[in-house]
Motif scaffolding. Structure first.
Motif, PDB file in Angstrom:
ATOM      1  N   VAL A   1      -2.910   4.215  52.118  1.00 18.38           N
ATOM      2  CA  VAL A   1      -1.479   4.566  52.237  1.00 18.38           C
ATOM      3  C   VAL A   1      -1.123   4.839  53.706  1.00 18.38           C
TER       4      VAL A   1
ATOM      5  N   TYR B   1      13.147   4.823  56.456  1.00 18.59           N
ATOM      6  CA  TYR B   1      12.948   5.633  55.244  1.00 18.59           C
ATOM      7  C   TYR B   1      14.046   6.677  55.153  1.00 18.59           C
TER       8      TYR B   1
ATOM      9  N   SER C   1       8.230   4.620  50.476  1.00 22.21           N
ATOM     10  CA  SER C   1       8.228   3.810  49.258  1.00 22.21           C
ATOM     11  C   SER C   1       7.374   4.538  48.210  1.00 22.21           C
ATOM     12  N   ASN C   2       7.721   4.383  46.944  1.00 18.70           N
ATOM     13  CA  ASN C   2       7.057   5.063  45.807  1.00 18.70           C
ATOM     14  C   ASN C   2       7.216   6.585  45.868  1.00 18.70           C
ATOM     15  N   GLY C   3       8.224   7.060  46.609  1.00 16.57           N
ATOM     16  CA  GLY C   3       8.515   8.504  46.636  1.00 16.57           C
ATOM     17  C   GLY C   3       7.498   9.336  47.385  1.00 16.57           C
ATOM     18  N   VAL C   4       6.743   8.726  48.291  1.00 15.31           N
ATOM     19  CA  VAL C   4       5.723   9.459  49.058  1.00 15.31           C
ATOM     20  C   VAL C   4       6.396  10.269  50.171  1.00 15.31           C
TER      21      VAL C   4
END
Length: 700
Positions: free
Chosen positions: A212, A284, A313-316
């Motif tokens: 990540v 972001y 992305s993906n709520g990270v």
């Protein structure tokens, strides 16, 4: 094992040959002085000073600091004197060594007191030369690195002291690298199991995280490249102790903390920092209220950076710090960068000035503190909460500790402003002095000549400077008031014999002072004022020594004006008010307590002339006094409101009210009312008697 020659090679990069030679000379001098001494680990003692010098060389410290590092234990552990160091290496190095050396020749009641005294001495040395603390921090860091052979109890004590005092000082001076290592080492020594659990959890997550981190890093670098901005992006690892602290303070699980990804972006100019901020906010989505601009308003220790939190992305969640490369060096080396960046004088001088201002505040606190233990407690309070930024009426920004009140702000402006503060305007509106301030508040302090600090402020002030100043003022004021009260009591007693203090023989005073082991008249008056000496006995002895006649003293009467301050208190049992017949009871250490003459609590000592003084109220007496009254009334709708209304119409205030049912038709009210005297209380009674529901009123 690093040698002095390895160190010399590293020092050649930034110091002249002559300065490196002087450092080597200090090393050989220390080696000779410590000959035969060993560390607990079994190594030769000289390895410790050499390691401390190595730590300072990583910070690029100057040659005098490195020489002091070599010699810092010579005064304490060998027969070498300070004069010998002055002769060999000069006054500057000797002062540094003396500042770092601990106090070893004093007897202390406890280990805590020893630490407190050591810290006081260090603060004094720091005020002369800030480098003292840098050598001390390097010394502490090497001791923490080599604590393996120490007994567990000593390990824990040293670790706690490091976490409470030395790591926060490193933070205050902006030396982040050193602070992080001190915190981690202390944490591992104090809580080895917790540290190993967190470390193994971090290792487990490393594989998944790496993927990540690389993905986000690549996305940020690519976008910055497209915008033509020269910057380095790197993932930032959270360190052990900061993870543990967040878990404890924010009540978060380890998983929640490790799920946040942190990055640092380094660039060349301040302008680029703000451009990068725009770029990452476009890439972001930013989290509202999580942006902080420490470039425009630096932290107290000189730290500068932009902080923002984004949702990837993906709520990270992604935390990003953006700063220039110079700011990065300042963040890691802090005040040590003053010696590292001789070229960039403006930035290093600001950091240096901040550090000096902090040390000046410490010195002020030290002067005001009662003893070394109180001082070190104050310093711990001040080491160092989060900051808020508030404005003076002229628009200047002031840094305050989070939780500070207007009183703290007043003392931060100037001690005299704090001492004479009576009120404040926060954002142009009247506000209580106990209200905690928030960032962006504009504060105006209202002062009045003759005003003085209120003891109640100690319940809510936040900063150590305000606390120590208030305590100092009250202690000084109490002494002055005790002296004034004692003199007044003695004068009143002597007037019964047509004498006054000035008419007594000086020898009489000298005899009484020597009999009482007191150094001067003021001390005698203070003893009388605080109730430690009976005025009747002192007056009789002075009169005996000043005249040959037998002295028969009568009880005198003293006037109460209401402006006597802290040394005259009004008894809560009988609540005297102007107009009452009153008696003053001398209480040891507390001064005089005023009671109503017929108060049951003083019935057994009323005739004791050693302790009781007859008093009368001054005719011009002003002020409000509390009095308790009991009202019996019949139950009816709205009766409580009509009682409150009657008291209000008599121009009095109800301070407290309690109601209890006597039977089905009757209730009893216990009311505390503030009045100016008996006449005013009479008006309150008259108003209450006019109410049909009231059957009986009495003063309690």
């Amino acid at each position: 094992m690093p040698t002095v020659h390895n160190l010399a090679e590293r020092l050649d990069e930034y110091l002249s040959k002559e300065k490196v030679a002087r450092i080597k000379r200090a090393y050989f001098y220390a080696e000779q002085a410590h000959e035969g001494q060993m560390r607990r680990s079994g190594e030769r003692y000289i390895t410790h000073p050499l390691a401390v010098a190595n730590i300072l060389s990583e910070m690029h410290m100057d040659h005098q600091s490195l020489m002091a590092a070599m010699l810092h234990d010579v005064l304490e552990d060998t027969a070498v004197s300070k004069e010998a160091i002055v002769e060999q290496f000069g006054e500057g190095v000797a002062e540094l060594v003396d500042g770092v050396s601990k106090l070893t020749h004093l007897e202390f009641e406890s280990k805590l007191e020893e630490q407190a005294e050591n810290f006081q001495k260090m603060v004094l040395a720091m005020s002369k030369d800030i480098r003292v603390i840098l050598v001390k921090l390097a010394d502490r860091l090497h001791n923490m690195r080599t604590m393996g052979s120490m007994p567990p109890e000593k390990k824990r004590r040293k670790s706690r002291e490091t976490l409470e005092i030395y790591a926060p000082i490193a933070l205050r001076l902006g030396i982040n690298d050193l602070r992080v290592e001190l915190e981690n080492l202390s944490f591992e020594s104090m809580y080895p199991l917790r540290a190993s659990r967190i470390r193994s959890a971090m290792r487990k997550q490393l594989g998944h995280r790496k993927e990540v981190v690389n993905h986000i890093e690549a996305a940020l670098a690519e976008r910055l490249k497209q915008e033509g901005i020269n910057a380095d992006v790197k993932g930032r690892e959270k360190h052990l102790y900061s993870i543990y602290k967040k878990m404890r303070e924010k009540r978060k699980s380890l998983k929640e903390i490790l799920d946040v990804y942190a990055f640092r972006i380094l660039t060349d100019s301040v302008d680029s920092c703000y451009r990068i901020l725009g770029v990452v906010h476009n890439l972001y989505k930013p989290v509202p209220n999580r942006f902080k601009d420490y470039i425009a308003v630096p932290k107290t220790n000189g730290y500068q950076s932009l902080h923002t939190t984004l949702i990837g992305s993906n709520g990270v969640p992604i935390e990003i710090q953006i700063r220039t490369r110079d700011m990065e060096d300042m963040a890691n080396h802090g005040i040590a960068a003053h010696w590292l960046y001789k070229t960039d004088e403006t930035q290093s001088n600001q950091t240096h000035a901040r550090a000096r201002r902090w040390v000046k505040n410490l010195l002020e606190m030290q002067e005001r503190a009662g003893d070394s233990m109180e001082f070190i407690e104050n310093v711990k309070i001040d080491l160092f909460p989060d900051e808020i930024y508030v404005f003076t009426p002229k628009g200047q920004i002031m840094e305050m500790a989070k939780g500070a009140t207007p009183v703290d702000f007043a003392y931060a402006v100037h001690t005299d402003v704090g001492n004479s503060c009576v009120g404040c305007l926060v954002n142009r509106k009247l506000a209580p002095l106990s209200q905690p301030l928030t960032s962006g508040d504009s504060i105006k302090i209202i002062t009045a000549p003759g005003a003085r600090p209120n003891p109640a402020w100690l319940n809510f002030v936040f900063t150590a400077k305000a606390r120590s100043n208030i305590r100092h003022f009250l202690a000084h004021m109490e002494r002055q008031e005790a002296i004034a009260l004692g003199k007044k009591l003695l004068d009143s007693q002597l007037r019964n014999f047509d004498r006054d203090i000035d008419s007594l023989l000086p020898d009489a005073f000298e005899t009484v002072l020597s009999e009482s082991n007191l150094k001067d008249r003021e001390s005698l008056f203070e003893e009388i004022g605080t109730g430690h000496k009976a005025v009747y006995i002192v007056a009789r002895r002075l009169l005996q020594l000043s005249s040959s006649e037998e002295v028969i003293t009568e009880q005198s009467s003293l006037t109460i004006q209401g402006t006597e301050g802290l040394l005259i208190n009004y008894a809560k049992c009988c609540r005297p008010i102007p107009g009452d017949a009153i008696v003053g009871v001398m209480s040891k250490g507390k001064g005089m307590v005023v009671h109503v003459e017929h108060c049951r609590n003083i019935s057994d000592i009323r005739d004791n002339t050693d302790r009781c003084v007859h008093l009368h109220w001054d005719k011009a007496m002003e002020g409000e006094f509390l009095v308790d009254i009991r009202v019996d009334l019949s139950n009816a709708r709205g009766v409580l409101a009509s009682v409150a209304n009657a008291v209000s119409h008599a121009e009095a205030n109800i301070e407290s009210i309690q109601m209890q049912d006597m039977d089905a038709t009757t209730s009893r009210l216990n009311i505390t009312v503030s009045v100016t005297g008996r006449t005013h209380l009479g008006r309150v009674f008259k108003r209450l008697h006019s109410l049909p529901a009231v059957s009986k009123i009495e003063r309690v």
